[in-house]
Every structure is written in C-alpha cells, then in structure tokens.
Design a protein around this motif. Structure first.
Motif, mmCIF file in Angstrom:
data_model
loop_
_atom_site.group_PDB
_atom_site.id
_atom_site.type_symbol
_atom_site.label_atom_id
_atom_site.label_comp_id
_atom_site.label_asym_id
_atom_site.label_seq_id
_atom_site.Cartn_x
_atom_site.Cartn_y
_atom_site.Cartn_z
ATOM 1 N N ASP A 87 -70.457 10.285 21.887
ATOM 2 C CA ASP A 87 -69.013 10.390 22.132
ATOM 3 C C ASP A 87 -68.495 11.773 21.744
ATOM 4 O O ASP A 87 -67.668 12.356 22.450
ATOM 5 C CB ASP A 87 -68.248 9.319 21.357
ATOM 6 C CG ASP A 87 -68.439 7.922 21.926
ATOM 7 O OD1 ASP A 87 -68.916 7.792 23.076
ATOM 8 O OD2 ASP A 87 -68.116 6.946 21.208
ATOM 9 N N ALA A 88 -68.985 12.298 20.631
ATOM 10 C CA ALA A 88 -68.553 13.622 20.184
ATOM 11 C C ALA A 88 -68.999 14.693 21.176
ATOM 12 O O ALA A 88 -68.214 15.582 21.541
ATOM 13 C CB ALA A 88 -69.109 13.919 18.789
ATOM 14 N N GLU B 165 -60.599 18.278 13.543
ATOM 15 C CA GLU B 165 -59.932 18.171 14.839
ATOM 16 C C GLU B 165 -60.053 16.763 15.411
ATOM 17 O O GLU B 165 -59.086 16.200 15.896
ATOM 18 C CB GLU B 165 -60.539 19.174 15.831
ATOM 19 C CG GLU B 165 -60.279 20.619 15.487
ATOM 20 C CD GLU B 165 -58.819 21.011 15.596
ATOM 21 O OE1 GLU B 165 -58.141 20.561 16.536
ATOM 22 O OE2 GLU B 165 -58.347 21.750 14.721
ATOM 23 N N GLU B 166 -61.272 16.211 15.401
ATOM 24 C CA GLU B 166 -61.541 14.889 15.960
ATOM 25 C C GLU B 166 -62.659 14.240 15.164
ATOM 26 O O GLU B 166 -63.468 14.915 14.540
ATOM 27 C CB GLU B 166 -61.981 14.988 17.430
ATOM 28 C CG GLU B 166 -60.919 15.483 18.386
ATOM 29 C CD GLU B 166 -59.836 14.468 18.670
ATOM 30 O OE1 GLU B 166 -60.061 13.258 18.483
ATOM 31 O OE2 GLU B 166 -58.749 14.881 19.085
ATOM 32 N N SER B 167 -62.729 12.903 15.243
ATOM 33 C CA SER B 167 -63.785 12.160 14.577
ATOM 34 C C SER B 167 -64.275 11.071 15.526
ATOM 35 O O SER B 167 -63.468 10.430 16.202
ATOM 36 C CB SER B 167 -63.253 11.552 13.284
ATOM 37 O OG SER B 167 -64.289 10.980 12.543
ATOM 38 N N PHE B 168 -65.604 10.875 15.576
ATOM 39 C CA PHE B 168 -66.209 9.929 16.501
ATOM 40 C C PHE B 168 -67.232 9.068 15.780
ATOM 41 O O PHE B 168 -67.840 9.498 14.801
ATOM 42 C CB PHE B 168 -66.887 10.667 17.661
ATOM 43 C CG PHE B 168 -65.937 11.483 18.481
ATOM 44 C CD1 PHE B 168 -65.286 10.929 19.570
ATOM 45 C CD2 PHE B 168 -65.674 12.808 18.155
ATOM 46 C CE1 PHE B 168 -64.391 11.675 20.319
ATOM 47 C CE2 PHE B 168 -64.781 13.561 18.905
ATOM 48 C CZ PHE B 168 -64.140 12.996 19.986
ATOM 49 N N ASN C 148 -71.501 13.132 8.886
ATOM 50 C CA ASN C 148 -71.351 12.874 7.467
ATOM 51 C C ASN C 148 -70.783 11.472 7.281
ATOM 52 O O ASN C 148 -69.783 11.134 7.887
ATOM 53 C CB ASN C 148 -70.422 13.920 6.837
ATOM 54 C CG ASN C 148 -70.630 14.051 5.358
ATOM 55 O OD1 ASN C 148 -71.207 13.179 4.716
ATOM 56 N ND2 ASN C 148 -70.160 15.148 4.812
ATOM 57 N N ASN C 149 -71.444 10.669 6.454
ATOM 58 C CA ASN C 149 -70.988 9.300 6.163
ATOM 59 C C ASN C 149 -70.719 8.482 7.415
ATOM 60 O O ASN C 149 -69.653 7.909 7.591
ATOM 61 C CB ASN C 149 -69.753 9.305 5.271
ATOM 62 C CG ASN C 149 -70.075 9.777 3.883
ATOM 63 O OD1 ASN C 149 -71.177 9.594 3.400
ATOM 64 N ND2 ASN C 149 -69.109 10.392 3.238
ATOM 65 N N ARG C 150 -71.694 8.451 8.319
ATOM 66 C CA ARG C 150 -71.663 7.643 9.543
ATOM 67 C C ARG C 150 -70.661 8.110 10.592
ATOM 68 O O ARG C 150 -70.389 7.409 11.550
ATOM 69 C CB ARG C 150 -71.405 6.165 9.226
ATOM 70 C CG ARG C 150 -72.480 5.509 8.397
ATOM 71 C CD ARG C 150 -72.182 4.029 8.259
ATOM 72 N NE ARG C 150 -73.280 3.338 7.631
ATOM 73 C CZ ARG C 150 -73.170 2.656 6.498
ATOM 74 N NH1 ARG C 150 -72.037 2.568 5.878
ATOM 75 N NH2 ARG C 150 -74.213 2.043 5.991
ATOM 76 N N SER C 151 -70.048 9.260 10.416
ATOM 77 C CA SER C 151 -69.084 9.768 11.395
ATOM 78 C C SER C 151 -69.509 11.139 11.903
ATOM 79 O O SER C 151 -70.092 11.932 11.167
ATOM 80 C CB SER C 151 -67.694 9.909 10.769
ATOM 81 O OG SER C 151 -67.168 8.658 10.441
ATOM 82 N N TRP C 152 -69.184 11.386 13.163
ATOM 83 C CA TRP C 152 -69.388 12.706 13.762
ATOM 84 C C TRP C 152 -68.022 13.374 13.840
ATOM 85 O O TRP C 152 -67.146 12.931 14.572
ATOM 86 C CB TRP C 152 -70.014 12.568 15.143
ATOM 87 C CG TRP C 152 -71.437 12.108 15.064
ATOM 88 C CD1 TRP C 152 -71.884 10.816 15.076
ATOM 89 C CD2 TRP C 152 -72.589 12.929 14.899
ATOM 90 N NE1 TRP C 152 -73.247 10.795 14.944
ATOM 91 C CE2 TRP C 152 -73.707 12.075 14.840
ATOM 92 C CE3 TRP C 152 -72.786 14.303 14.806
ATOM 93 C CZ2 TRP C 152 -75.015 12.557 14.692
ATOM 94 C CZ3 TRP C 152 -74.082 14.782 14.667
ATOM 95 C CH2 TRP C 152 -75.175 13.916 14.606
ATOM 96 N N ASN C 153 -67.847 14.416 13.040
ATOM 97 C CA ASN C 153 -66.556 15.089 12.915
ATOM 98 C C ASN C 153 -66.614 16.470 13.535
ATOM 99 O O ASN C 153 -67.599 17.196 13.360
ATOM 100 C CB ASN C 153 -66.157 15.205 11.445
ATOM 101 C CG ASN C 153 -66.062 13.858 10.778
ATOM 102 O OD1 ASN C 153 -65.492 12.925 11.332
ATOM 103 N ND2 ASN C 153 -66.642 13.733 9.599
ATOM 104 N N ILE C 154 -65.538 16.843 14.215
ATOM 105 C CA ILE C 154 -65.436 18.172 14.816
ATOM 106 C C ILE C 154 -64.400 18.963 14.031
ATOM 107 O O ILE C 154 -63.266 18.509 13.833
ATOM 108 C CB ILE C 154 -65.033 18.074 16.303
ATOM 109 C CG1 ILE C 154 -66.116 17.325 17.077
ATOM 110 C CG2 ILE C 154 -64.795 19.471 16.887
ATOM 111 C CD1 ILE C 154 -65.779 17.036 18.517
ATOM 112 N N TYR C 155 -64.830 20.155 13.588
ATOM 113 C CA TYR C 155 -63.966 21.018 12.783
ATOM 114 C C TYR C 155 -63.722 22.341 13.502
ATOM 115 O O TYR C 155 -64.623 22.881 14.148
ATOM 116 C CB TYR C 155 -64.615 21.330 11.427
ATOM 117 C CG TYR C 155 -64.780 20.120 10.545
ATOM 118 C CD1 TYR C 155 -63.755 19.729 9.680
ATOM 119 C CD2 TYR C 155 -65.948 19.372 10.566
ATOM 120 C CE1 TYR C 155 -63.898 18.616 8.866
ATOM 121 C CE2 TYR C 155 -66.106 18.259 9.757
ATOM 122 C CZ TYR C 155 -65.082 17.881 8.909
ATOM 123 O OH TYR C 155 -65.233 16.787 8.105
#
Length: 153
Positions: free
Chosen positions: A139-140, A131-134, A118-125
C-alpha cells in the motif's frame, strides 16, 4: 448468529484465556501471557451476543477493526470466532522486530521521502515529518508510485 452461551463455550475452549466478569453481566477474557500491556482478547461479551476481539493492527482485520483495534463479533460464525481468537492470541504472543527498515524514494522534481517500517507500520516521512502511514508495504509503495516517486539507488 451464535448465542451468548455458544460464544462463551467457544471462547472458553481456549485454555490460554482467563474469564473475568465485569459490569452488566458482561465478560472479558484475558491472555495473561501477553508480551504487551494489553491482555484483554475478548472484550465486553454481552448476554445479547455482542462483544469485541482485540486484533490490534493485524492486516487481516484492517477493514473491520476500530481505531482501537477491536472487531465486533456479534454476527461471527463458530469458525470465524475461533480464527479471530487464534489471531489475537498469536498477535499478543509475537515479538516485534523493532529494527527499522528505511528506504529512500525520490520524485522527478528531486523531492526525497523516506519509507520506514517500524512497529508493524510503513510510514512515509518528508524532512522528518510523518506524511502517511500504511499497514502494508504494498500500500505504501502504491501510494509512492501514484505520487510519482521511485526507489532511490
């Protein structure tokens, strides 16, 4: 290192940019056709040769950019300066596809995580909490694999 005048000439070779003088003899250059609120591409170009280019969260400049998405161009060559300005203009001209991509990942213990682009970021929920953002999917995924997670089917 390029002089202030050399940097200024290179920057002003981009017709899309508009010069605006600010305090202490510094210059900002705006990209008025930006699709976003952010219009400053070159920030605080100083007569001593220091200055910054806004690159946002472009992965190419991830290691150089500050938290605000600025890269110091003090020691940039002409080619580097031209490339980063082109990248910045492209960045501010690019429509963001805001359709999220969601993948579900599971550990051997049954813990479930969501990987969302979402919006150029790979986020882990985990359970709705970030939890983390890449900056990249690779990288994620590397992080998820290191933590023992596999893509759910």
């Amino acid at each position: 290192m390029l002089t202030f005048e050399q940097k200024q000439a290179i920057i002003e070779s981009f017709p899309q940019l508009t010069k605006k003088e600010i305090s202490l003899k510094r210059l900002n250059y705006h990209f008025e056709d930006s699709l976003y609120e952010k219009t400053i591409v070159v920030e605080k170009l100083h007569p001593n040769g220091n200055g910054f280019i806004f690159v946002g969260d472009l992965l190419k400049y991830e290691k150089e950019a500050s938290d605000k998405g600025l890269v110091n161009i003090r020691d940039y060559s002409e080619q580097q300066l031209r490339e980063i300005i082109e990248s910045a203009i492209d960045y501010l001209s690019e429509e963001i596809d805001d359709t999220p991509i969601i993948e579900y990942w599971t550990s051997r213990q049954g813990t479930k995580l969501e990987l969302e682009f979402n919006n150029r970021s790979w986020n882990i929920y985990h359970q709705g909490n970030l939890e983390e953002s890449f900056g990249t999917r690779d990288d994620a995924i590397a992080y998820l694999h290191e933590e023992g997670f596999r893509l759910s089917k």
